[in-house]
Design a protein around this motif. Sequence first.
Motif, PDB file in Angstrom:
ATOM      1  N   ASP A 274       0.842  -1.206   0.000  1.00 37.04           N
ATOM      2  CA  ASP A 274       0.000   0.000   0.000  1.00 37.04           C
ATOM      3  C   ASP A 274       0.872   1.248   0.000  1.00 37.04           C
ATOM      4  O   ASP A 274       1.984   1.250   0.554  1.00 37.04           O
ATOM      5  CB  ASP A 274      -0.913   0.018   1.226  1.00 37.04           C
ATOM      6  CG  ASP A 274      -2.156  -0.839   1.035  1.00 37.04           C
ATOM      7  OD1 ASP A 274      -2.452  -1.186  -0.118  1.00 37.04           O
ATOM      8  OD2 ASP A 274      -2.826  -1.164   2.036  1.00 37.04           O
ATOM      9  N   GLU A 308      -7.024  -3.680  -6.233  1.00 40.65           N
ATOM     10  CA  GLU A 308      -6.010  -3.722  -7.294  1.00 40.65           C
ATOM     11  C   GLU A 308      -6.538  -4.365  -8.581  1.00 40.65           C
ATOM     12  O   GLU A 308      -5.813  -4.432  -9.574  1.00 40.65           O
ATOM     13  CB  GLU A 308      -4.751  -4.447  -6.801  1.00 40.65           C
ATOM     14  CG  GLU A 308      -3.961  -3.603  -5.800  1.00 40.65           C
ATOM     15  CD  GLU A 308      -2.482  -3.915  -5.820  1.00 40.65           C
ATOM     16  OE1 GLU A 308      -1.737  -3.252  -6.582  1.00 40.65           O
ATOM     17  OE2 GLU A 308      -2.083  -4.833  -5.084  1.00 40.65           O
ATOM     18  N   LEU A 312      -3.729  -0.380  -9.687  1.00 39.53           N
ATOM     19  CA  LEU A 312      -2.549  -1.000  -9.099  1.00 39.53           C
ATOM     20  C   LEU A 312      -1.828  -0.028  -8.165  1.00 39.53           C
ATOM     21  O   LEU A 312      -1.729   1.167  -8.445  1.00 39.53           O
ATOM     22  CB  LEU A 312      -1.582  -1.442 -10.198  1.00 39.53           C
ATOM     23  CG  LEU A 312      -2.097  -2.471 -11.203  1.00 39.53           C
ATOM     24  CD1 LEU A 312      -1.064  -2.677 -12.307  1.00 39.53           C
ATOM     25  CD2 LEU A 312      -2.411  -3.791 -10.506  1.00 39.53           C
ATOM     26  N   ASN A 313      -1.303  -0.570  -7.071  1.00 38.28           N
ATOM     27  CA  ASN A 313      -0.492   0.261  -6.172  1.00 38.28           C
ATOM     28  C   ASN A 313       0.720   0.832  -6.893  1.00 38.28           C
ATOM     29  O   ASN A 313       1.117   1.980  -6.660  1.00 38.28           O
ATOM     30  CB  ASN A 313      -0.033  -0.556  -4.966  1.00 38.28           C
ATOM     31  CG  ASN A 313      -1.087  -0.631  -3.884  1.00 38.28           C
ATOM     32  OD1 ASN A 313      -1.827   0.322  -3.661  1.00 38.28           O
ATOM     33  ND2 ASN A 313      -1.181  -1.768  -3.216  1.00 38.28           N
TER      34      ASN A 313
END
Length: 400
Positions: A274, A308, A312-313
Amino acid sequence: MNKIDKMLEELCPEGVEYKPLGEIADYPNKRVSMKEIDCYVGVENLLKDKHGVFKSNAKPDSGNAILFVPNDILIGNIRPYLKKIWLADTTGGTNGDVVLVRVNKNYDRKVNRKFLFFILSSDSFFLYDNNHAKGGKMPRGDKGKIKEYEIPLPPIEVQDEIVRILDKFASLAAELQAELQAELQARQKQYEYYRDKLLTFTKNGGGTQGVTWMKMSEIGNICMCKRIMKHQTSKTGDVPFYKIGTFGGKPDAYISKELYASYRSSYPFPKKGDILISASGTIGRRVIFDGKDAYFQDSNIVWISNNEKKVLNAYLYHLYAVIEWKTEGGTIKRLYYSNISNTRIAVPPLAEQERIAAVLDRFERLTTDLQAGLPAEIKARQQQYEYYRDRLLAFKRKTA
């Protein structure tokens, strides 16, 4: 046998004379009015900055100062400044927290001032000065003992050659540092160019097929850790507690494992990967949570618990760097829940997010690797310089 060794063998085969500093130099104490000087030097700023520029202290409005002139040596005389030293290249004034050293007339043509500066810059002199410092919380150097410190005095030709070598060495080190800094800046600009290019989308999705615009609240919940009270922290402990001032750096507070385990299981907590962001002060500073035991200050450090399968992180990490956050507050800006949740971001298809993140990761890695290596390279060069300086300044002592 190097050049210095040959000179020593030829000019002083029996060894080098050592003289106490007090024999070859004095402590000038001429007082001048603050109105008569432009440059005022306190103990805090004896060294030049990284660009080689000397910056004087703010000059007091009244009173007087100890006058120094070019080629005087100024040495910090109170801990923790005992290792600070400056060879003056201008005229100005200083105070009693500084030892002012000036070669006397008897040794005017026997001592190269920069050679003496190098001697007094050495670890040997610093350790001597530090060991003889007197006082309580902030000990001062003992000026009497400093005068007893023995200075090697090889022939002036040898002094001049040593100064030439050390100046050249320092110049080469400075040039290398400048080249590395320039390379780092170029890499950083390259990363920023591609980041801005790849993350620039028009509101209608132009530039990348399939881009949609979503509010941050649509991609996941805005989360923060449970509040930690001051009395629950300590200066040492088991689990680092990051406040806004230490976020992305070294912690200065800790919480117990028991409290950490309890809060982690009962309240929101980031998952590995994260992207944590600062919501106060320097807005939008980013840290990828590495999954190690750590806790974070509520409201000042937040993250999006994003899905996600949508965003996407790895993509968010780079996107956060270009978002123009709408903040509130006066002197200290804040990013509130509503500011974050209402921020709209461009969301391309997952495959495109992966491509963008991969390209930018590669450029950032090049920058980060160089940035990490630069301090180490500078430190290595400084240690190398100090090693050769100390070797060049070590002489066979002449016996009586």
